[in-house]
Design an enzyme around this catalytic site. Structure first.
Site, PDB file in Angstrom:
ATOM      1  N   GLY A  46     -23.959 -71.772 -23.321  1.00  0.00           N
ATOM      2  CA  GLY A  46     -24.874 -70.737 -22.855  1.00  0.00           C
ATOM      3  C   GLY A  46     -26.309 -71.121 -23.132  1.00  0.00           C
ATOM      4  O   GLY A  46     -26.582 -71.939 -24.023  1.00  0.00           O
ATOM      5  N   GLN A  51     -35.286 -69.921 -24.386  1.00  0.00           N
ATOM      6  CA  GLN A  51     -35.039 -71.204 -25.058  1.00  0.00           C
ATOM      7  C   GLN A  51     -35.740 -72.374 -24.366  1.00  0.00           C
ATOM      8  O   GLN A  51     -35.892 -73.435 -24.970  1.00  0.00           O
ATOM      9  CB  GLN A  51     -33.535 -71.487 -25.159  1.00  0.00           C
ATOM     10  CG  GLN A  51     -32.817 -70.534 -26.107  1.00  0.00           C
ATOM     11  CD  GLN A  51     -31.348 -70.843 -26.201  1.00  0.00           C
ATOM     12  OE1 GLN A  51     -30.571 -70.415 -25.365  1.00  0.00           O
ATOM     13  NE2 GLN A  51     -30.971 -71.626 -27.203  1.00  0.00           N
ATOM     14  N   CYS A  93     -26.232 -72.590 -32.110  1.00  0.00           N
ATOM     15  CA  CYS A  93     -27.228 -72.296 -31.084  1.00  0.00           C
ATOM     16  C   CYS A  93     -27.998 -73.575 -30.789  1.00  0.00           C
ATOM     17  O   CYS A  93     -28.357 -74.308 -31.714  1.00  0.00           O
ATOM     18  CB  CYS A  93     -28.183 -71.212 -31.603  1.00  0.00           C
ATOM     19  SG  CYS A  93     -29.481 -70.789 -30.444  1.00  0.00           S
ATOM     20  N   LEU A  94     -28.247 -73.829 -29.506  1.00  0.00           N
ATOM     21  CA  LEU A  94     -28.975 -75.049 -29.134  1.00  0.00           C
ATOM     22  C   LEU A  94     -30.392 -75.057 -29.714  1.00  0.00           C
ATOM     23  O   LEU A  94     -30.987 -76.118 -29.850  1.00  0.00           O
ATOM     24  CB  LEU A  94     -29.030 -75.188 -27.601  1.00  0.00           C
ATOM     25  CG  LEU A  94     -27.676 -75.395 -26.901  1.00  0.00           C
ATOM     26  CD1 LEU A  94     -27.869 -75.377 -25.391  1.00  0.00           C
ATOM     27  CD2 LEU A  94     -27.005 -76.685 -27.348  1.00  0.00           C
ATOM     28  N   HIS A 135     -24.269 -63.324 -27.831  1.00  0.00           N
ATOM     29  CA  HIS A 135     -25.255 -64.310 -28.317  1.00  0.00           C
ATOM     30  C   HIS A 135     -26.407 -64.452 -27.319  1.00  0.00           C
ATOM     31  O   HIS A 135     -27.586 -64.443 -27.705  1.00  0.00           O
ATOM     32  CB  HIS A 135     -24.538 -65.650 -28.532  1.00  0.00           C
ATOM     33  CG  HIS A 135     -25.411 -66.752 -29.034  1.00  0.00           C
ATOM     34  ND1 HIS A 135     -25.287 -67.284 -30.301  1.00  0.00           N
ATOM     35  CD2 HIS A 135     -26.425 -67.440 -28.443  1.00  0.00           C
ATOM     36  CE1 HIS A 135     -26.199 -68.241 -30.462  1.00  0.00           C
ATOM     37  NE2 HIS A 135     -26.896 -68.358 -29.354  1.00  0.00           N
ATOM     38  N   GLU A 136     -26.057 -64.569 -26.027  1.00  0.00           N
ATOM     39  CA  GLU A 136     -27.102 -64.812 -25.020  1.00  0.00           C
ATOM     40  C   GLU A 136     -27.944 -63.568 -24.753  1.00  0.00           C
ATOM     41  O   GLU A 136     -29.137 -63.680 -24.465  1.00  0.00           O
ATOM     42  CB  GLU A 136     -26.486 -65.342 -23.724  1.00  0.00           C
ATOM     43  CG  GLU A 136     -25.771 -66.691 -23.859  1.00  0.00           C
ATOM     44  CD  GLU A 136     -26.591 -67.766 -24.572  1.00  0.00           C
ATOM     45  OE1 GLU A 136     -27.833 -67.761 -24.432  1.00  0.00           O
ATOM     46  OE2 GLU A 136     -25.996 -68.589 -25.288  1.00  0.00           O
ATOM     47  N   HIS A 139     -30.488 -63.276 -27.486  1.00  0.00           N
ATOM     48  CA  HIS A 139     -31.655 -64.139 -27.249  1.00  0.00           C
ATOM     49  C   HIS A 139     -32.744 -63.408 -26.466  1.00  0.00           C
ATOM     50  O   HIS A 139     -33.930 -63.591 -26.716  1.00  0.00           O
ATOM     51  CB  HIS A 139     -31.261 -65.382 -26.442  1.00  0.00           C
ATOM     52  CG  HIS A 139     -30.868 -66.567 -27.276  1.00  0.00           C
ATOM     53  ND1 HIS A 139     -31.733 -67.167 -28.165  1.00  0.00           N
ATOM     54  CD2 HIS A 139     -29.726 -67.296 -27.333  1.00  0.00           C
ATOM     55  CE1 HIS A 139     -31.122 -68.206 -28.737  1.00  0.00           C
ATOM     56  NE2 HIS A 139     -29.896 -68.303 -28.260  1.00  0.00           N
TER      57      HIS A 139
HETATM   58 NI    NI Z   1     -28.409 -69.651 -28.775  1.00  0.00          NI
END
Ligand code: NI
Length: 171
Positions: A46, A51, A93-94, A135-136, A139
């Site tokens: 995701g 981000q 998380c990226l 999670h997304e 964000h």
């Molecule tokens: Ni993330």
């Protein structure tokens, strides 16, 4: 185009993103295409627009990580309308690479969002997909998974990241 994924410490990651008001535009299509490319290049499940530095309420999710075209989901201006049950599992998380911690989440959620054309869509998620939705969507509200950890765990991670920042290994 693969874009740079911003890391924890960038203010945009902790800022509530703005709703999308214009749909079916070249700009929106290009942003979403970039989000897919960037997410797959990083082998994530995701990615949220903040981000890559765009403070808009858009997330992309593919829990098959590119294996199954039908599992590609774009959610714009999403809201969780129902949640049920509990699950605990490792989350990463990226934007916080190298850190994974167990996070408690609802096990099932319903999401109402808009698609690229602005049409209302309703989606159901369970287990990993439910986790990805939560999670997304977090964000888009400026919330990162470390905000769900105990203050102690969060501080340990923050301190490790500060060290990486000082060493020039976090940008
Ligand atoms: Ni993330």
């Amino acid at each position: 185009m693969v874009r740079k994924i911003l890391k924890y410490g960038e203010p945009v990651l902790e800022t509530k993103a703005e709703p999308v008001t214009e749909f079916d535009t070249a700009e929106l299509r290009e942003l979403i295409a970039d989000m897919w490319e960037t997410m797959y290049a990083a082998k994530g499940v995701g990615l949220a627009a903040p981000q890559i530095g765009t403070s808009k309420r858009i997330s992309v999710i593919d829990i098959s990580v590119g294996e199954d075209e039908k599992q590609k989901i774009v959610i714009i201006n999403p809201e969780i309308t129902f949640s049920e049950g509990k699950q605990s599992g490792e989350e990463g998380c990226l934007s916080i690479p190298g850190f994974r911690e167990p996070v408690s989440r609802a096990n099932k959620v319903k999401v109402r969002a808009q698609n690229e054309k602005g049409e209302i869509i309703e989606l159901d998620g369970e287990e990993l997909l439910a986790r990805a939705f939560q999670h997304e969507i977090d964000h888009l509200n400026g919330i990162l998974f470390i905000n769900h950890l105990s203050a102690l765990k969060r501080d340990i991670i923050r301190r490790k990241i500060k060290k990486l920042q000082k060493a020039g290994e976090w940008d």
